[in-house]
Design a protein around this motif. Structure first.
Motif, PDB file in Angstrom:
ATOM      1  N   UNK A   1      27.529  50.098  57.702  1.00 45.93           N
ATOM      2  CA  UNK A   1      27.613  50.686  56.358  1.00 45.93           C
ATOM      3  C   UNK A   1      26.259  51.196  55.886  1.00 45.93           C
TER       4      UNK A   1
ATOM      5  N   UNK B   1      36.807  50.245  52.470  1.00 49.33           N
ATOM      6  CA  UNK B   1      36.138  49.005  52.904  1.00 49.33           C
ATOM      7  C   UNK B   1      35.153  48.582  51.836  1.00 49.33           C
TER       8      UNK B   1
ATOM      9  N   UNK C   1      32.018  45.606  50.881  1.00 50.81           N
ATOM     10  CA  UNK C   1      31.157  44.451  51.105  1.00 50.81           C
ATOM     11  C   UNK C   1      30.582  44.054  49.747  1.00 50.81           C
TER      12      UNK C   1
ATOM     13  N   UNK D   1      31.463  35.417  49.707  1.00 52.01           N
ATOM     14  CA  UNK D   1      32.595  35.608  48.807  1.00 52.01           C
ATOM     15  C   UNK D   1      33.703  36.531  49.309  1.00 52.01           C
TER      16      UNK D   1
ATOM     17  N   UNK E   1      37.112  35.655  48.086  1.00 55.34           N
ATOM     18  CA  UNK E   1      37.350  35.925  46.667  1.00 55.34           C
ATOM     19  C   UNK E   1      37.465  37.418  46.413  1.00 55.34           C
ATOM     20  N   UNK E   2      36.677  38.201  47.123  1.00 55.49           N
ATOM     21  CA  UNK E   2      36.716  39.654  46.922  1.00 55.49           C
ATOM     22  C   UNK E   2      38.091  40.191  47.315  1.00 55.49           C
TER      23      UNK E   2
ATOM     24  N   UNK F   1      40.674  39.497  44.783  1.00 59.07           N
ATOM     25  CA  UNK F   1      40.649  40.440  43.661  1.00 59.07           C
ATOM     26  C   UNK F   1      41.298  41.757  44.032  1.00 59.07           C
ATOM     27  N   UNK F   2      40.994  42.245  45.225  1.00 55.77           N
ATOM     28  CA  UNK F   2      41.580  43.517  45.667  1.00 55.77           C
ATOM     29  C   UNK F   2      43.104  43.385  45.720  1.00 55.77           C
TER      30      UNK F   2
ATOM     31  N   UNK G   1      31.632  31.862  40.849  1.00 57.01           N
ATOM     32  CA  UNK G   1      31.148  32.833  41.834  1.00 57.01           C
ATOM     33  C   UNK G   1      32.329  33.662  42.332  1.00 57.01           C
TER      34      UNK G   1
ATOM     35  N   UNK H   1      33.431  37.593  41.892  1.00 55.99           N
ATOM     36  CA  UNK H   1      33.717  38.269  43.166  1.00 55.99           C
ATOM     37  C   UNK H   1      35.106  38.900  43.136  1.00 55.99           C
ATOM     38  N   UNK H   2      36.071  38.166  42.615  1.00 56.10           N
ATOM     39  CA  UNK H   2      37.437  38.703  42.520  1.00 56.10           C
ATOM     40  C   UNK H   2      37.452  39.868  41.533  1.00 56.10           C
TER      41      UNK H   2
ATOM     42  N   UNK I   1      34.990  41.923  40.976  1.00 54.16           N
ATOM     43  CA  UNK I   1      34.385  43.059  41.674  1.00 54.16           C
ATOM     44  C   UNK I   1      35.414  43.681  42.631  1.00 54.16           C
ATOM     45  N   UNK I   2      36.087  42.849  43.400  1.00 59.80           N
ATOM     46  CA  UNK I   2      37.108  43.361  44.334  1.00 59.80           C
ATOM     47  C   UNK I   2      38.197  44.115  43.589  1.00 59.80           C
TER      48      UNK I   2
ATOM     49  N   UNK J   1      36.824  47.415  42.026  1.00 57.62           N
ATOM     50  CA  UNK J   1      36.629  48.428  43.068  1.00 57.62           C
ATOM     51  C   UNK J   1      37.983  48.940  43.562  1.00 57.62           C
TER      52      UNK J   1
ATOM     53  N   UNK K   1      24.703  36.025  40.685  1.00 55.22           N
ATOM     54  CA  UNK K   1      24.431  36.769  41.920  1.00 55.22           C
ATOM     55  C   UNK K   1      25.375  37.977  42.014  1.00 55.22           C
ATOM     56  N   UNK K   2      26.636  37.721  41.686  1.00 50.98           N
ATOM     57  CA  UNK K   2      27.643  38.773  41.839  1.00 50.98           C
ATOM     58  C   UNK K   2      27.597  39.754  40.656  1.00 50.98           C
TER      59      UNK K   2
ATOM     60  N   UNK L   1      25.592  42.533  41.571  1.00 51.13           N
ATOM     61  CA  UNK L   1      26.322  43.418  42.485  1.00 51.13           C
ATOM     62  C   UNK L   1      27.307  44.283  41.706  1.00 51.13           C
TER      63      UNK L   1
ATOM     64  N   UNK M   1      27.218  48.287  41.721  1.00 50.03           N
ATOM     65  CA  UNK M   1      28.396  49.075  42.103  1.00 50.03           C
ATOM     66  C   UNK M   1      28.965  49.861  40.928  1.00 50.03           C
TER      67      UNK M   1
ATOM     68  N   UNK N   1      32.474  50.815  49.944  1.00 53.00           N
ATOM     69  CA  UNK N   1      31.859  50.191  48.757  1.00 53.00           C
ATOM     70  C   UNK N   1      30.864  49.127  49.212  1.00 53.00           C
ATOM     71  N   UNK N   2      29.732  49.086  48.558  1.00 57.34           N
ATOM     72  CA  UNK N   2      28.768  48.006  48.819  1.00 57.34           C
ATOM     73  C   UNK N   2      28.050  48.148  50.134  1.00 57.34           C
ATOM     74  N   UNK N   3      27.537  49.353  50.433  1.00 54.73           N
ATOM     75  CA  UNK N   3      26.851  49.549  51.706  1.00 54.73           C
ATOM     76  C   UNK N   3      25.485  48.881  51.743  1.00 54.73           C
TER      77      UNK N   3
END
Ligand SMILES: Cc1ncc(C[n+]2csc(CCOP(=O)(O)OP(=O)(O)O)c2C)c(N)n1
Lengths: 319, 387
Positions: free
Chosen positions: A58, A69, A71, A76, A79-80, A83-84, B58, B62-63, B65-66, B69, B88-89, B92, B96, B207-209
């Protein structure tokens, strides 16, 4: 079940993971990623925690990902993707999203066994509909081959070096596959990069289930394992033949060992081909340690055979 | 319609009206009730939101952000250690450009563990790239939740935001709040327009390169440019909100008897209410004292703070957290604001209210009365501390 031809046809139609990334020569990770992505028919959204795969695929402004995609961080990914997937459910409800989309995480062993275990466990418990693929090269390769809890006993890593007092990693690796089984998710499997059709089949079987699915895939790292660059498949195959890395799956709690080696190949055959175990063959105490290693492999294999016997799909648990 | 409700309920009501697609939360005192109210709305089928009851803060961010996005409108809420865990997130989310609004029920940080209010948590997130507003009352907490959502999602901004409300003082006390009608609130916030959503699988995006020295700097500069858009957008949204609600919030700061003041306090959050009582009491005795309450804390309105204070002779800046080894964070911002003014007040820094220590109008009267008697010497003074 997908064979080489269907996988190739799918890749011809849509290259989901493109060449031009900066993973090391001889790294086995791209094979796993391509096989998994090609084994899924529907559109895929993927996520990765920080690690070799993320860093090498990336690099802004380029990307090797031809599927959406994301990151976010190292600890996490579970968790990410939660969320998606939650967004997908919400936006399906409101009619914004209309097609079936599948969700996959590709995470290293560090980002899965260690720092990301909590997020993974949470996502498994909550029952999000996704596949988690642990691309397991048995150490923190991205930051310079430090030990992880997936690193095998005795292996030399930069934070478990071969010293005069302590020769390599003193502890056994953690059995993450069984930890995931404890979450009672519909599909859990172990695969290896040497057995790509087995991997593709597992992905296809896994994706038939709603809810969390997990695959622990042994990959190799020429840098960290200190093996030749062209040895990924040989290394991975030896791990399977020596029963160090059993190929098996647990579908709705039922165990099935997918491959039982016909001959007993001692684990020494696998150890001796890797620089990270070289000291075992020089040190006077090496023989003893190899015997301990073999005993651990035998114990795990026998445990697995018993689990298959007691918890197989053929009704053996009744009676 | 005027209703009596706690700050929690006021925020939860605003969230219900915004009706995010995804809410990911983890309980922590004094925030928990926001999550609990929201869980009720979800479980009673009042909102279409997907609730993600994560296993940590955390993971909450993170969720978020996911989900953001992916193309969803998302919100969360937290406090104290929870914010520390998710910060931390948050960096991010800002990197983003994700418009995630967090309700922050302000609480002290460990150790020692303490559940009561101060602003250590808000200061911890100060440099994360999220805009921050501070609220004086439950009404403001309600209003600014709606306002923040619209600022966060503004095409020129697209950044995370934090709505600060003092733990217990605002979260747990009942106040009169006048919420908007549901339809009016929904119309004010409008529909969410995602940019390059992950779920648009026909147009895959990364996302998030990973960005090396050849690009990182420019990307961060672009992020700062988005932050610089906020003041204008903030005023625009405030004006739109005034039209909708009849409540006029005029600008980045709230000035109270400041125009002719020769001594003044600068504060964040609910202490402004207490300070107004102190100002009123001294004004009744004919003293020229005033108050500056900062609504928009990040980006910091240097220009407006300077404009409000240049004519004042002595200013006491009240920080509800210690920036260990330095002067208070708000003090430093106020000092920076005044650096270029030809005339400027003498500045004094007061630390107060840590870990929920009460601050009374009498104490603030004393501070105002004493202002100017001590030399302004870059020394921390403490209000209500046993020494
Ligand atoms: C919170 C945090 N701690 C540490 C790191 C540094 N770090 C980045 S990648 C990595 C190791 C990745 O190892 P693994 O997950 O096994 O994947 P691999 O690169 O070996 O495929 C570490 C320690 C980080 N990015 N974030």
């Amino acid at each position: 079940m997908p064979n080489i031809k269907t996988l190739a046809q799918r890749e011809e139609k849509e290259v989901r993971f493109t060449p031009g990334h900066t993973l090391c020569a001889g790294c086995a990770e791209p094979m796993v990623v391509r096989t998994v992505l090609n084994a899924i028919e529907e559109p895929v959204v993927a996520a990765s925690p920080t690690g070799c795969l993320e860093v090498a695929t990336s690099r802004f402004p380029g990307t090797a990902w031809n599927v959406p995609w994301i990151h976010v961080a190292f600890e996490n990914a579970g968790a990410v993707i939660s969320g998606v997937e939650a967004a997908y459910r919400a936006l399906t409800k409101t009619g914004v999203v209309k097609k079936r989309i599948r969700f996959v995480v590709f995470g290293g062993d560090g980002g899965t066994y260690d720092i990301g275990l909590q997020a993974l466990s949470g996502a498994l418990e909550r029952g999000h509909d996704f596949l988690y693929v642990c691309v397991n090269n048995e150490a923190y390769m991205n930051t310079g081959v430090q030990r992880s809890s997936a690193t095998p006993r005795c292996a030399s890593a930069t934070t478990s070096p071969v010293g005069d007092e302590i020769p390599g990693k003193p502890q056994d690796r953690k059995d993450l596959t069984e930890i995931v089984v404890g979450h009672h998710v519909p599909y859990v499997g172990q695969a290896a990069v040497s057995h790509l059709i087995d991997l593709a089949n597992k992905v296809e079987r896994a994706m038939k289930f709603d809810g969390p699915k997990f695959l622990n895939v042994l990959t190799t790292c020429p840098l960290g394992w200190r093996t030749p660059r062209d040895s990924a498949i040989v290394q991975s195959k030896l791990a399977v033949e020596t029963r160090y890395w059993p190929l098996y799956e647990v579908i709705e709690g039922k165990y099935k060992i997918n491959y039982k080696p016909k001959q007993h190949v001692p684990v020494e055959e696998w150890l001796k081909t890797q620089g990270r175990f070289r000291h075992l063959f020089r040190d006077p105490k090496g023989k003893e340690r190899i015997a301990e290693f073999q005993a651990a492999v035998d114990r795990h294999w026998n445990d697995l055979l018993r689990k298959e016997q007691c918890l197989s799909g053929d009704g053996a648990e009744q009676g | 319609m005027r209703k009596v409700m706690t700050g929690h309920k006021a925020v939860a009501e605003a969230m219900r009206q915004i009706e995010p697609d995804v809410v990911a939360v983890y309980p922590i005192t004094p925030q928990s009730e926001i999550a609990e109210y929201y869980a009720d709305y979800v479980h009673d089928g009042i909102v279409h939101t997907e609730l993600v009851p994560v296993e940590s803060e955390h993971s909450a961010m993170s969720a978020c952000v996911g989900a953001a996005a992916a193309g969803a409108r998302v919100m969360t809420a937290t406090s104290s250690q929870g914010l520390a865990l998710l910060v931390e997130v948050l960096y991010i989310a800002a990197g983003m450009r994700l418009p995630i609004v967090t309700a922050l029920a302000n609480r002290s940080l460990s150790a020692p563990i303490n559940i009561h209010c101060d602003h250590s948590d808000a200061y911890l997130a100060r440099d994360a790239g999220a805009f921050q507003v501070f609220c004086e009352s439950a009404q403001e907490a309600y209003d600014y939740t709606l306002i923040a959502q619209r600022i966060a999602e503004h095409a020129k901004v697209r950044l995370p935001g934090i709505v600060n409300l003092d733990g217990f003082a605002l979260t747990h006390t009942s106040q009169v709040v006048e919420p908007l009608e549901d339809a009016v609130a929904k119309k004010f916030v409008g529909a969410f327009q995602p940019v390059h959503p992950l779920l648009d699988t026909d147009r895959p995006v990364t996302w998030g390169p990973f960005a090396m020295p050849d690009y990182y700097f420019e990307l961060k500069r672009a992020q700062q440019a988005a932050m610089e858009e906020i003041p204008a957008v903030f005023l625009e949204v405030q004006r739109a909100y005034a039209k909708t609600s009849g409540r006029a919030y005029g600008g980045f700061v709230d000035k109270y008897h400041l125009d002719d003041a020769d001594r003044a306090l600068v504060v964040l959050g609910s202490t402004a209410g207490t300070a107004k009582v102190a100002v009123d009491a001294l004004r009744a005795k004919g003293e020229r004292v005033g108050l500056l309450k900062v609504w928009l804390y990040r980006p910091f309105p240097y220009h407006e703070v300077a404009a409000a204070l240049t004519h004042v002779k002595h200013v006491g800046v009240l920080d509800r957290a210690i920036s260990f080894g330095a002067m208070g964070a708000l003090y430093s911002d106020v000092a920076t604001s005044l650096l270029r003014s030809a005339t400027r007040p003498a500045l004094h820094n007061y630390i107060y209210g840590l870990g929920g220590r009460d601050i009374t109008a009498e104490q603030l009267e004393e501070v105002l009365t004493g202002l100017g008697k001590a030399r302004p010497d870059e020394v921390l003074r403490y209000i209500g501390l046993r020494e």
